[in-house]
Write a protein that holds these residues in place. Structure first.
Motif, PDB file in Angstrom:
ATOM      1  N   HIS A  24      -3.726   9.505 -13.327  1.00  0.00           N
ATOM      2  CA  HIS A  24      -3.781   8.331 -13.005  1.00  0.00           C
ATOM      3  C   HIS A  24      -5.317   7.878 -12.713  1.00  0.00           C
ATOM      4  O   HIS A  24      -5.390   7.719 -11.523  1.00  0.00           O
ATOM      5  N   PRO A  25      -6.051   7.996 -13.896  1.00  0.00           N
ATOM      6  CA  PRO A  25      -7.581   7.730 -13.551  1.00  0.00           C
ATOM      7  C   PRO A  25      -7.874   6.049 -13.356  1.00  0.00           C
ATOM      8  O   PRO A  25      -8.518   5.466 -14.291  1.00  0.00           O
ATOM      9  N   LEU A  26      -7.186   5.726 -12.124  1.00  0.00           N
ATOM     10  CA  LEU A  26      -7.225   4.217 -12.173  1.00  0.00           C
ATOM     11  C   LEU A  26      -8.854   3.531 -11.587  1.00  0.00           C
ATOM     12  O   LEU A  26      -9.176   2.425 -11.691  1.00  0.00           O
ATOM     13  N   LEU A  27      -9.476   4.473 -11.316  1.00  0.00           N
ATOM     14  CA  LEU A  27     -11.026   4.237 -11.015  1.00  0.00           C
ATOM     15  C   LEU A  27     -11.901   5.040 -11.835  1.00  0.00           C
ATOM     16  O   LEU A  27     -12.976   5.464 -11.110  1.00  0.00           O
ATOM     17  N   GLN A  28     -11.498   5.148 -12.888  1.00  0.00           N
ATOM     18  CA  GLN A  28     -12.492   5.605 -13.849  1.00  0.00           C
ATOM     19  C   GLN A  28     -14.055   5.342 -13.554  1.00  0.00           C
ATOM     20  O   GLN A  28     -14.105   3.978 -13.712  1.00  0.00           O
ATOM     21  N   GLY A  29     -14.950   6.151 -13.564  1.00  0.00           N
ATOM     22  CA  GLY A  29     -16.311   5.747 -13.525  1.00  0.00           C
ATOM     23  C   GLY A  29     -16.704   5.052 -12.391  1.00  0.00           C
ATOM     24  O   GLY A  29     -17.854   4.761 -12.107  1.00  0.00           O
ATOM     25  N   LYS A  30     -15.931   5.224 -11.261  1.00  0.00           N
ATOM     26  CA  LYS A  30     -16.289   4.442 -10.055  1.00  0.00           C
ATOM     27  C   LYS A  30     -16.934   5.895  -8.928  1.00  0.00           C
ATOM     28  O   LYS A  30     -16.545   6.722  -9.089  1.00  0.00           O
ATOM     29  N   ILE A  44       0.830  -0.938   0.096  1.00  0.00           N
ATOM     30  CA  ILE A  44      -0.105  -0.058  -0.109  1.00  0.00           C
ATOM     31  C   ILE A  44       1.088   1.223  -0.101  1.00  0.00           C
ATOM     32  O   ILE A  44       0.602   2.292  -0.712  1.00  0.00           O
ATOM     33  N   LEU A  45       1.792   1.188   0.826  1.00  0.00           N
ATOM     34  CA  LEU A  45       2.891   2.185   0.942  1.00  0.00           C
ATOM     35  C   LEU A  45       3.596   2.567  -0.432  1.00  0.00           C
ATOM     36  O   LEU A  45       3.741   3.884  -1.024  1.00  0.00           O
ATOM     37  N   ASN A  46       4.091   1.569  -1.256  1.00  0.00           N
ATOM     38  CA  ASN A  46       4.669   1.642  -2.208  1.00  0.00           C
ATOM     39  C   ASN A  46       3.709   2.340  -3.508  1.00  0.00           C
ATOM     40  O   ASN A  46       3.890   3.007  -4.148  1.00  0.00           O
ATOM     41  N   LEU A  47       2.392   1.855  -3.323  1.00  0.00           N
ATOM     42  CA  LEU A  47       1.429   2.418  -4.528  1.00  0.00           C
ATOM     43  C   LEU A  47       1.118   3.798  -3.922  1.00  0.00           C
ATOM     44  O   LEU A  47       1.088   4.723  -4.731  1.00  0.00           O
ATOM     45  N   VAL A  96      -7.750   2.051  -4.421  1.00  0.00           N
ATOM     46  CA  VAL A  96      -7.335   1.214  -5.584  1.00  0.00           C
ATOM     47  C   VAL A  96      -7.304  -0.358  -5.243  1.00  0.00           C
ATOM     48  O   VAL A  96      -7.853  -1.058  -5.847  1.00  0.00           O
ATOM     49  N   ARG A  97      -6.791  -0.560  -4.074  1.00  0.00           N
ATOM     50  CA  ARG A  97      -6.677  -2.051  -3.596  1.00  0.00           C
ATOM     51  C   ARG A  97      -8.063  -2.611  -3.491  1.00  0.00           C
ATOM     52  O   ARG A  97      -8.155  -3.656  -3.521  1.00  0.00           O
ATOM     53  N   LEU A  98      -8.975  -1.572  -2.524  1.00  0.00           N
ATOM     54  CA  LEU A  98     -10.256  -2.202  -2.305  1.00  0.00           C
ATOM     55  C   LEU A  98     -11.158  -2.557  -3.519  1.00  0.00           C
ATOM     56  O   LEU A  98     -11.915  -3.410  -3.551  1.00  0.00           O
TER      57      LEU A  98
END
Length: 282
Positions: free
Chosen positions: A35-41, A18-21, A277-279
């Motif tokens: 960094h749209p990793l959760l686009q649409g969420k 988690i800390l690395n991310l 992001v992890r969840l």
């Protein structure tokens, strides 16, 4: 991770991941890399009381990640009625992709997570503040590169933030000096001995410490230059918000360590983004 309720549920490897991310997301934000990793969420925020820093981190974090955040009422949860918690969890989870609860009893949080059809994040309960503790650990690792061989002196008030920080520090192998026995996250019972050492005097607890931590209304008096001098030469001084200059920390000490204290504030944004992001399995 299915839910994120306490740090005690995580292994050291998971915390490092988690800390690395969070480090990566911080770098990308600072360098204006999208960094749209959760686009649409969509994140639902259920606040048990008014909040500023945590709410801002949740809202800005989802925006940075390409998603959105909406507020959801907490009224049905405050009475700790089991049937109402169950119905709220089942209904709310039909509308959003992840839910953050803050400033509610931990029993409500765990009951809600049990019934929720989507991941649940603990934004701070009466027994645990894992997001805040992760931000603290991120700040410590930024300074020292690792946790190995580090000594933490906790000189803040008792409570959820203290218990989560101590749990996280012990999990990562740090030595912890305290002025009163810490309690375990999620149960509030005093921890058995192991990894932490209790002192009667602040100066003794601070001796040789690499990290000195305090917070609002700390009962041990003002931390001044003499206390800091008792620690390691490059001691990191952290302060849980809100900070009261000239009370928990002297004006001189706060001014000398303001940079790292505000790094600690900012880092809560980055760890919350990493947790989201992890969840959501990204």
């Amino acid at each position: 991770m299915k839910h994120f309720l306490t740090l005690s549920e995580l292994q050291p490897k998971q915390i490092h991941e988690i800390l690395n991310l969070a480090d990566q997301l911080k770098y990308e934000k600072q360098h204006h890399i999208s960094h749209p990793l959760l686009q649409g969420k969509t994140l639902g925020i259920v606040p048990g009381s008014s909040s500023s820093r945590t709410r801002i981190c949740l809202e800005v974090g989802m925006y940075d990640l390409g998603g959105r955040a909406v507020s959801m009422p907490a009224d049905s949860l405050k009475g700790q009625d089991g049937s109402r918690i169950r119905e709220s969890a089942r209904c709310y989870s039909r509308f959003v992709d992840v839910i953050a609860l803050r400033a509610l009893p931990h029993a409500v949080l765990t009951a809600f997570a049990k019934e929720s059809g989507v991941p649940v994040l603990n934004g701070a309960s009466d027994l645990a503040d894992p997001c805040g503790a992760l931000a603290d650990l991120m700040t410590i690792r930024e300074r020292y590169g690792s946790f190995e061989g580090l000594r933490l002196c906790y000189a803040g008030p008792a409570g959820a933030a203290a218990d989560s920080l101590v749990a996280g520090a012990l999990t990562m192998g740090m030595e912890v000096a305290v002025l009163e026995p810490p309690c375990g996250e999620a149960d509030g019972h005093p921890l058995g001995a192991g990894g932490w050492i209790q002192y009667d005097r602040l100066l003794d607890a601070a001796a040789g410490a690499d990290v000195l931590y305090t917070g609002p209304k700390a009962p041990w008096g003002e931390i001044d230059a003499a206390v800091v001098a008792a620690g390691a030469g490059d001691m990191l001084v952290l302060h849980r918000q809100p900070a009261n200059r000239g009370k928990e920390l002297s004006e001189q000490v706060f001014a000398a360590h303001a940079g790292e204290i505000y790094d600690q504030v900012e880092n809560k944004l980055h760890v919350i983004k990493a947790i989201l992001v992890r969840l959501l399995g990204q």
